[in-house]
Design a protein around this motif. Structure first.
Motif, short mmCIF file in Angstrom:
data_model
loop_
_atom_site.label_atom_id
_atom_site.label_comp_id
_atom_site.label_asym_id
_atom_site.label_seq_id
_atom_site.Cartn_x
_atom_site.Cartn_y
_atom_site.Cartn_z
N ALA A 180 90.00 29.12 -34.18
CA ALA A 180 90.60 28.00 -34.92
C ALA A 180 91.41 27.10 -34.00
O ALA A 180 91.34 25.87 -34.07
CB ALA A 180 91.49 28.53 -36.05
N TYR A 183 88.98 25.00 -32.00
CA TYR A 183 88.46 23.89 -32.80
C TYR A 183 89.50 22.77 -32.90
O TYR A 183 89.17 21.58 -32.79
CB TYR A 183 88.09 24.35 -34.20
CG TYR A 183 86.78 25.12 -34.28
CD1 TYR A 183 85.62 24.63 -33.68
CD2 TYR A 183 86.71 26.32 -34.99
CE1 TYR A 183 84.42 25.32 -33.77
CE2 TYR A 183 85.51 27.02 -35.08
CZ TYR A 183 84.37 26.52 -34.46
OH TYR A 183 83.18 27.20 -34.55
N ALA A 190 88.62 20.34 -39.48
CA ALA A 190 87.97 20.95 -40.64
C ALA A 190 87.48 22.36 -40.30
O ALA A 190 87.68 23.30 -41.08
CB ALA A 190 86.80 20.07 -41.10
N GLN A 191 86.86 22.52 -39.12
CA GLN A 191 86.41 23.84 -38.69
C GLN A 191 87.60 24.76 -38.40
O GLN A 191 87.55 25.97 -38.67
CB GLN A 191 85.53 23.72 -37.44
CG GLN A 191 84.13 23.23 -37.70
CD GLN A 191 83.31 24.20 -38.53
OE1 GLN A 191 83.49 25.41 -38.46
NE2 GLN A 191 82.42 23.67 -39.37
N LEU A 193 90.46 24.70 -39.94
CA LEU A 193 90.95 25.15 -41.24
C LEU A 193 90.07 26.27 -41.81
O LEU A 193 90.57 27.25 -42.36
CB LEU A 193 91.01 23.99 -42.23
CG LEU A 193 92.21 23.06 -42.09
CD1 LEU A 193 91.99 21.78 -42.88
CD2 LEU A 193 93.48 23.76 -42.56
N LEU A 194 88.75 26.12 -41.65
CA LEU A 194 87.84 27.15 -42.14
C LEU A 194 88.07 28.49 -41.44
O LEU A 194 88.08 29.55 -42.08
CB LEU A 194 86.38 26.71 -41.95
CG LEU A 194 85.86 25.65 -42.92
CD1 LEU A 194 84.46 25.19 -42.50
CD2 LEU A 194 85.82 26.21 -44.35
N ALA A 195 88.25 28.43 -40.13
CA ALA A 195 88.47 29.66 -39.36
C ALA A 195 89.79 30.33 -39.77
O ALA A 195 89.87 31.55 -39.93
CB ALA A 195 88.47 29.36 -37.87
N GLN A 197 91.32 29.94 -42.65
CA GLN A 197 91.18 30.44 -44.01
C GLN A 197 90.44 31.78 -44.01
O GLN A 197 90.75 32.66 -44.81
CB GLN A 197 90.41 29.41 -44.87
CG GLN A 197 90.38 29.76 -46.36
CD GLN A 197 91.77 29.87 -46.96
OE1 GLN A 197 92.57 28.96 -46.88
NE2 GLN A 197 92.06 31.03 -47.58
N ARG A 198 89.48 31.94 -43.10
CA ARG A 198 88.79 33.23 -42.97
C ARG A 198 89.78 34.33 -42.57
O ARG A 198 89.67 35.47 -43.05
CB ARG A 198 87.67 33.13 -41.94
CG ARG A 198 86.43 32.37 -42.41
CD ARG A 198 85.41 32.23 -41.30
NE ARG A 198 84.83 33.51 -40.91
CZ ARG A 198 84.01 33.64 -39.86
NH1 ARG A 198 83.70 32.60 -39.10
NH2 ARG A 198 83.51 34.83 -39.57
N ASN A 201 91.66 35.20 -45.73
CA ASN A 201 90.78 35.95 -46.64
C ASN A 201 90.63 37.40 -46.19
O ASN A 201 90.66 38.33 -47.00
CB ASN A 201 89.40 35.29 -46.73
CG ASN A 201 89.45 33.93 -47.40
OD1 ASN A 201 90.43 33.59 -48.06
ND2 ASN A 201 88.41 33.14 -47.20
#
Length: 449
Positions: A180, A183, A190-191, A193-195, A197-198, A201
């Protein structure tokens, strides 16, 4: 004597050696057996049906004029080669682990190029899968530090796959976090944030309570949202990070969190991580103990200085306030403020004395029961009694005395109980005064005085 173990290759080899030695020495099986063993026992050994215990082997070898090791089987050449290969493999693994540790230290020290060179010299084809995971993670981290973001992204993506394959939760989370950051450095928020968020999770899925890591993730996510001009979500992320950090305002609370992480990884049979967090907890405890020792030193030193000349005492207190490390140590500040309060008290300046005592109380409060807090409460009690606020003064005094008792500071408890008893006598509360005289007496008994 009954047979000890079933037949094996070792047994056969021992039996062959025993039979050859017996014949060479011109012993019959009966002669070799008596008086400790039966003839059938010796026969079973020689036929390879059983092999003797070490004690039996020693007795038989002694009768044949040999050492017990001479009756043990020789390793085959194949066994020797296998053993040497295993030893070599273990040595190589040790060298790999040492190289990975050296690289980790170099990265922390910002020596990224030497770290990359060291890591690239480790051949991944010969590494165990767990070592491959560490190597890829460290290479990706080092590339990120060296601003080689494309290379970092590629290597970290490989590391993510290995971490998933091995179910390596700790490294999986750290690799996603590093990915993250990579990125974000490439302005692909955006990527990033996805990393991140993973990461969140996965923390939730495994039930891992790692507040320090979670707070770090929320801070980074807040920054990603800010750069995307999504200020509402940015504020939400920052507030979540703030809520986590507000739970850890003392070393005790941080130590408790490390202890929980230690217990979690111990339950998961990850003994290395359990040990890591145990060491962190112990280190924090030792650091806390050192701070308390320093604050107590100022406490006792301040008491002694106040017995000297008033001007000299004030000069000491001012000088101590500027000493290295004091501005970062709230408990030592509380100790010095309590002494300042006492100094003003001796000058009959009760307003200034109260101000300093209340500041000391505020700084000492987060540390719980300490000699500094007990002393501060008693100083407040003396100030309030001198100001004719007897009820308030009594409340502070009793709180301070109770804390001294919990701390088992019996000498201070005895002295301050006598002081409080005298104050109670002066305001006509003889019965209460007697209670505290008895408390002082009991404390001195515990001291053997």
């Amino acid at each position: 004597m009954s047979p000890e173990q079933p037949s094996s290759k070792i047994g056969k080899s021992v039996g062959e050696k025993l039979r050859a030695a017996r014949i060479t020495q011109h012993y019959t099986q009966s002669q070799l057996a008596a008086p400790d063993f039966s003839v059938s026992y010796i026969s079973a050994i020689e036929r390879g049906q059983i092999h003797p215990s070490l004690r039996a082997l020693e007795i038989l070898a002694a009768r044949l004029g040999m050492s017990s090791t001479q009756l043990l089987p020789n390793k085959s050449q194949q066994e020797d080669r296998t053993s040497a290969a295993a030893a070599l493999s273990e040595r190589e693994e040790d060298e790999v682990e040492l190289s990975l540790l050296d690289a980790h230290i170099l990265i922390i020290q910002e020596n990224t190029q030497p770290a990359i060179s060291l890591l690239e010299h480790i051949s991944t084809r010969r590494l165990k899968r767990s070592h491959q995971l560490q190597q890829r993670f460290l290479v990706g981290w080092a590339y990120y530090k060296a601003a080689k973001y494309q290379e970092s992204e590629y290597v970290l993506a490989e590391a993510v796959q290995i971490a998933q394959e091995l179910n390596a939760q700790y490294l999986h989370l750290r690799i996603l976090h590093q990915l993250a950051l990579t990125y974000a450095a490439m302005r692909n928020y955006a990527q990033a944030l996805l990393a991140h968020q993973r990461c969140l999770n996965q923390l939730e899925e495994v039930g891992l309570q790692d507040p320090f890591f979670a707070a770090q993730i929320y801070i980074q996510m807040g920054q990603h949202y800010t750069r995307l001009e999504n200020f509402e979500d940015a504020l939400g992320a920052f507030h979540k990070a703030l809520a986590i950090t507000e739970e850890f305002t003392s070393t005790q609370s941080i130590q408790a969190a490390y202890t929980n992480l230690c217990q979690y990884y111990a339950t998961m049979k990850d003994h290395e991580l359990a040990t890591l967090y145990a060491y962190k907890s112990i280190q924090l405890h030792n650091l806390d103990m050192m701070k308390r020792l320093r604050s107590e030193l100022y406490h006792y030193l301040g008491h002694a200085v106040l017995q000297t000349d008033s001007t000299q005492a004030r000069a000491y207190l001012d000088q101590a306030w500027e000493a290295p490390g004091v501005q970062q140590d709230k408990l030592t500040q509380a100790s010095l403020l309590a002494r300042r309060a006492e100094w003003h008290f001796t000058q009959q300046d009760f307003t200034e004395a109260r101000k300093h005592a209340l500041e000391a109380q505020e700084r000492a409060q987060p540390f719980g029961d300490t000699i500094i807090m007990a002393d501060t409460l008693i100083i407040l009690g003396r100030i309030e009694y001198a100001s004719k606020n007897n009820e308030e003064g009594g409340r502070h005094f009793v709180s301070g005395l109770d804390m001294l008792e919990r701390l088992e500071s019996h000498e201070e408890l005895a002295n301050e109980s006598v002081r409080y008893a005298q104050l109670l006598e002066e305001v006509g509360q003889e019965r209460e005064a007697f209670t505290h005289i008895r408390r002082a007496y009991q404390s001195r008994l515990k001291l053997g005085k």
